[in-house]
Each structure stands twice: as C-alpha cells, then as structure tokens.
Design a protein around this motif. Sequence first.
Motif, PDB file in Angstrom:
ATOM      1  N   PHE A   1       0.965  -1.053   0.100  1.00 51.16           N
ATOM      2  CA  PHE A   1       0.597   0.010  -0.304  1.00 51.16           C
ATOM      3  C   PHE A   1       0.681   1.495   0.258  1.00 51.16           C
ATOM      4  N   GLU A   2       1.407   1.179   0.605  1.00 50.95           N
ATOM      5  CA  GLU A   2       2.882   2.309   0.851  1.00 50.95           C
ATOM      6  C   GLU A   2       3.882   2.561   0.117  1.00 50.95           C
ATOM      7  N   GLY A   3       4.013   1.022  -1.209  1.00 51.11           N
ATOM      8  CA  GLY A   3       4.945   1.232  -2.073  1.00 51.11           C
ATOM      9  C   GLY A   3       6.274   1.001  -1.850  1.00 51.11           C
ATOM     10  N   ALA A   4       6.686  -0.608  -2.312  1.00 51.37           N
ATOM     11  CA  ALA A   4       8.058  -1.146  -1.832  1.00 51.37           C
ATOM     12  C   ALA A   4       9.106  -0.147  -1.749  1.00 51.37           C
ATOM     13  N   ASP A   5       8.998   0.369  -3.092  1.00 47.34           N
ATOM     14  CA  ASP A   5      10.152   1.303  -3.064  1.00 47.34           C
ATOM     15  C   ASP A   5      10.841   2.391  -2.338  1.00 47.34           C
ATOM     16  N   THR A   6       9.506   2.754  -1.351  1.00 45.88           N
ATOM     17  CA  THR A   6       9.722   3.933   0.046  1.00 45.88           C
ATOM     18  C   THR A   6       9.935   2.645   0.856  1.00 45.88           C
ATOM     19  N   VAL A   7      10.189   1.501   1.268  1.00 43.59           N
ATOM     20  CA  VAL A   7       9.811   1.141   2.832  1.00 43.59           C
ATOM     21  C   VAL A   7      11.180   0.885   2.883  1.00 43.59           C
ATOM     22  N   ALA A   8      12.267   0.891   4.250  1.00 46.60           N
ATOM     23  CA  ALA A   8      13.470   0.182   3.890  1.00 46.60           C
ATOM     24  C   ALA A   8      13.265  -0.662   4.892  1.00 46.60           C
ATOM     25  N   ALA A   9      12.791  -0.660   5.716  1.00 52.10           N
ATOM     26  CA  ALA A   9      13.246  -1.816   6.736  1.00 52.10           C
ATOM     27  C   ALA A   9      11.514  -2.049   7.671  1.00 52.10           C
ATOM     28  N   VAL A  10      11.475  -3.284   8.284  1.00 47.18           N
ATOM     29  CA  VAL A  10      10.823  -4.050   9.111  1.00 47.18           C
ATOM     30  C   VAL A  10      11.321  -4.101  10.581  1.00 47.18           C
TER      31      VAL A  10
END
Length: 463
Positions: free
Chosen positions: A219-228
């Motif tokens: 939903f956020e866009g994988a190209d914006t998420v760095a870590a869990v």
Amino acid sequence: MTTTAEPVSADAAGLAQTARNNLWMHFTRHSAYDETDVPVIVRGEGPYIWDARGKRYLDGLAGLFAVQVGHGREELAEAAARQMKQLAYFPLWGHAHPAAIELAERLALAAPGDLNRVFFTVSGGESVETAWKLAKQYFKLVGKPGKHKVVSRALAYHGTSQGALSITGIPGAKADFEPLVPSTLRVPNTNFYRAPEHAGDYEAYGRWAADQIDQAIEFEGADTVAAVFLEPVQNTGGCFVPPPGYFERVREVCDKHDVLLVSDEVICAFGRVGYDFAAKRYGYQPDIITTAKGLTSGYAPLGAVLASERLMEPFTRGATTFMHGSTYGGHPVSCAVALANLDLMEREDLYGHVLSRETAFRSTLDKLTDLPIVGDVRGAGFFYGIELVKDKKTKETFSADESERVLRGFLSDALFEAGLYCRADDRAEPVVQLSPPLICDQREFDEMEQILRDTLTRAWALL
C-alpha cells in the motif's frame, strides 16, 4: 538467605527526601511521592535487592529486563576494574581497542548467518536509532534513495529518542513529543489472546499477521520502505510470542520487497528466551540485530548493532562513511564487562538453564489462572506477561478509571510492598510482567506465584 540486610544509610528518609528534591526519575509520575518516600535501592545479591531501610525484594524484572546473571557478581566488577587500570576510555572514532575488537568478534561468531559487522552503542534505543539510519544510508548507496520508511507493530516499544520513538507503536508514549520523525507505519502485533482474525487457529493467525506487513508495504509502495522492526517476543502488551510460521512468512515478505528485517533483541537476546540470539529460537535470519541490556547484564551501559556483510559492503569503498556514532559507544570498560558477562553465562550454562526451567516457570505462573482476574499467561523462556481482566468469559478489560484505581493506585505498590519488584503496566491491556534473573529456579518461581496470588486476589476485590 535472610529477608533483611543492614541499611547502607542510617538516614533512609533523608535519602528519599533528597531524591524527591533533586532527582528527576525516568518514566515516573512524581506526584506519587508527595505523601510517600521514594524507594531507594542500595544493594543487590543474586535474584534479590534491598532498599535503604533494609527490606529485601525479589527482583522479578531483572532490573529492567537486563540483570541476566543476578546481582553482586564480583567477577564483573573485577573485569571493569582491570580494564579501568589498563585503558579507562578511548573512542572508536577511527581507532580501535582490544576489548571492542574481541567482543565484536565474539558477537559475530555467535550471530546467525553473516551478521559479522558490529557497531557499538550505549543503549537499546540508540541501537534502534542506529539501525534505522544505517538502513536509510544503505539504500541511498545502492541506488534506491526512496527507501527510507519503516514498519513496526502496534504497541511495540523500540526506544525514546526521536527516531526510535517514531518507530515505537504506543500512542500514549508519543503524543507529548509530536511531531516525530515521519515515515513510520504500524501493523498488528501477535497477541493471539485478542486476535481480530483466525481466533481459533494460532498458525493461521500468525500468517494473517505477517501478511499485514506485506499489505502495508504494498500500500505504501515497496520502493519507499527500507525496514521492518520486530521484537522476537514483543514486550509491551505482555509478551506476545510469534505464532508458528510467522517469522518465516515475514522473511519472505522482506525478500520479496527488498526490505531489511531488523530483529530488535534489546530484551530478548543473551538468554532471556534461552538463546544468545532469539532469532535462532524462532528460526529466522535477520539483516540486522539490535541489542543492549543483557549484553552486560546491566553492569555497564552498552548496546550493539549486528549487520550483515551485504549492508557493510557499500561502506568499504572510497570515501563513503557512516556519519554516526557517540562518545561512549563501545566504551572499553563496558566491553570488558560484556566479555566477562558472556564468559559467566557460558560457564554456568544459563541459556541451558532457562530452556530446562521455562516449563516449570510457566507451569507455576499458570496456577494463577484459577483467579478470576487472570485472563491469560503468555511468554517464553524467563519472560512472561499476565493479562488481567474483569470477565474471563468475555475477556472484558479494565476501564480507564479501574486501571487508575486498581493497577496504579493499588497493584504496583502492593506487589512491591509484598516483596516483589515487577511491572504492572497498562500501555495496552492491563498486564503484570515478569522477567527475573536467569539464575532463578523453583524457589523463586514459587515466591513470585505466592506474592502474585495474594496481591491479585486483593486487587480483584477492588474492581
């Protein structure tokens, strides 16, 4: 062991008054001491602590989930003294010292996979802060500068600095410090007792919870998420254990989206759940592990971030630098204490002790489920939460007024007065948390159960 000790100070009341006048305590409602003395703890031995008046308490929280080997271990004090005499201090800014080198190698050898690079910090929150900064810069260096956001779970606690607090999932802990660092997302935790989906199937619930991470990233866009960022066993809310297959699915999700999996083991590492690193117990491979607390058993302040070779590689070329650090990160004395602490835990096989005694600990706490106020007992190793309820059949929880009156107004003080130091918390549902030193055995388990039984019975009468 005797139940009292000679007070260190003949003027216990004077110490308490001076504390009231000058000491700003952490996470403390200071008005609580308008009419009563501040508790002053002066000594510790084994699993017990003593206050300035000579009263003994069972340390049911290992200080703050930290004192793995118990109090009063002279070999750790001696290790600190030896290091102070040889090299009391030197920073790790472009230089190294033997204690940090030896400890880094030891942690790298113990860590799962190729987490061979060790960055020392001073605390758990600083370790989390470091991990987020590392993730951001790493993705910039490999040509993915848009990947900077992080995902964490509802109610999870990851620290108090601006970045770590932003990752923390406890609204009440954050409100007074807004605006925080943007770009953090929240997903459900693994509290099966209050599962909103698949309440009758533990494994299916775990899959559902892990899939919420997948959806959040998409939903956020994988190209914006760095870590869990995930704790192996989540602390806040009362020890949420991962269902079978949960971390396996999370690893798949992270690989699918090229997102780093950060195992926040500030509490769970170094024996709390029976392993040096909790990721080993639950069978998953993190990209980063954050640690602190049990690394030195709380005898000296020290944290560490363990990172994979993949993350280090871009920093080994040209002028690239991780522009991050602190004055006391990897302090020689703290590293020396950590090495002695790890030696002690290995020599006494405390990890094996936790694994061999966790069933007995759990069984002892499970006896409390005959009380009407006890809804659930959950956890692993020497790390348990007891959720309190008004109605066991409906799982009805306390109202805000009842939490104020019963939890804070009675239970916290009553447990301490009865001789048990632990935590009564309602940052989510009302829970009592237990995390004793790893040296404890059936005698201490029984003592905790007996004090809890009496005090919880009295608390029920106040509802």
